[in-house]
Design a protein around this motif. Sequence first.
Motif, PDB file in Angstrom:
ATOM      1  N   MET A   1      -7.860  -4.487   0.095  1.00 32.91           N
ATOM      2  CA  MET A   1      -8.618  -3.526   1.004  1.00 32.91           C
ATOM      3  C   MET A   1     -10.136  -3.776   0.602  1.00 32.91           C
ATOM      4  N   PRO A   2     -10.984  -3.702   1.684  1.00 31.34           N
ATOM      5  CA  PRO A   2     -12.462  -3.783   1.404  1.00 31.34           C
ATOM      6  C   PRO A   2     -13.103  -2.879   0.629  1.00 31.34           C
ATOM      7  N   LYS A   3     -14.305  -3.356   0.101  1.00 31.88           N
ATOM      8  CA  LYS A   3     -14.876  -2.321  -0.624  1.00 31.88           C
ATOM      9  C   LYS A   3     -15.496  -1.281  -0.081  1.00 31.88           C
ATOM     10  N   VAL A   4     -15.833  -0.050  -0.638  1.00 31.25           N
ATOM     11  CA  VAL A   4     -16.447   1.089   0.161  1.00 31.25           C
ATOM     12  C   VAL A   4     -17.750   0.652  -0.106  1.00 31.25           C
ATOM     13  N   ASP A  28     -13.749   0.676  -5.957  1.00 28.27           N
ATOM     14  CA  ASP A  28     -14.369  -0.395  -5.730  1.00 28.27           C
ATOM     15  C   ASP A  28     -15.411  -0.288  -4.508  1.00 28.27           C
ATOM     16  N   ASP A  60     -16.292   3.330   4.864  1.00 29.49           N
ATOM     17  CA  ASP A  60     -15.133   2.838   4.288  1.00 29.49           C
ATOM     18  C   ASP A  60     -14.185   2.133   5.358  1.00 29.49           C
ATOM     19  N   ASP A  61     -14.324   0.848   5.468  1.00 28.67           N
ATOM     20  CA  ASP A  61     -13.373   0.008   6.185  1.00 28.67           C
ATOM     21  C   ASP A  61     -13.817   0.515   7.731  1.00 28.67           C
ATOM     22  N   THR A  78      -8.772  10.510  -1.212  1.00 31.46           N
ATOM     23  CA  THR A  78      -8.433   9.533  -0.555  1.00 31.46           C
ATOM     24  C   THR A  78      -8.089   8.198  -1.507  1.00 31.46           C
ATOM     25  N   LYS A  79      -8.727   8.109  -2.585  1.00 32.25           N
ATOM     26  CA  LYS A  79      -8.699   6.950  -3.492  1.00 32.25           C
ATOM     27  C   LYS A  79      -7.793   7.078  -4.634  1.00 32.25           C
ATOM     28  N   LYS A  80      -6.857   6.218  -4.775  1.00 28.11           N
ATOM     29  CA  LYS A  80      -5.846   6.344  -5.861  1.00 28.11           C
ATOM     30  C   LYS A  80      -6.437   6.545  -7.221  1.00 28.11           C
TER      31      LYS A  80
END
Length: 252
Positions: A1-4, A28, A60-61, A78-80
């Motif tokens: 996944m790309p960084k935020v 990240d 965010d992407d 949304t972030k784990k």
Amino acid sequence: MPKVKIYVDMLSQPSRAVLLFCRLNKIDIEVNMIHLDHGDHYQQENLLMNPLAQVPWMDDDGFILAESHSIMRYLAATKKGVPDHWYPSNQQRRARVNSALDWELSTLRRGCTELVLSKVLGPIYGISVPDKTEKYSREILKKSLGLLEDYWLNGPGRFIAGECAPTIADLSLVCELKQLDLMDVEERSEIVDKYKRVQKWMAEVEQELGPHFEDVHKVHYVVAARAQAGREEMPESERHARQSILECLTPA
């Protein structure tokens, strides 16, 4: 996944709150500096992403979102790995956190921002601020501190809305109040010192957040120190004192 991608100005209190949240939760991120004093937020490429022309905002992407409270709510949801205490899943507790965040915007933030503009940033940048603005913002700030003392911090827990662990409301409000560091030390003390519960809460939040809090506020502390030093200069040195502060605001 790309960084935020997070777009911030380190002298912006909402920017610092978002950055703190990301670091505390090991999200990240790619940090992009937006220097408001240079007008970066009005550059065409930034306006295409964020027509609101305010910091912070995030990407965010490909999903662009502005406003610090909304950003922290989104990331918490949304972030784990983000602990539940930051934005409780219990709907009643979450509603209280949302209530504190909504309250801040029209009260505490308005009082802090306008008073610091009147007393510090206006003179530095040569912005003329009506006398009534300073008086009105001071009244709003004192009333807001009273409500923070007697209502928001008058619960079973140590933190905002009676929580036992910090939430995104604590991050937002404590970063807002840190902006008062830019004021004259004695004047700030005259405003804040009577609110003992507020002072205790601020100290506990800073301690809870650890080195991340100090790191995110490094630029803020330097500017506050230079502002104080400038006030201690003789009147004929005022121009040089202001220039010293402006140099700190200028990117290397």
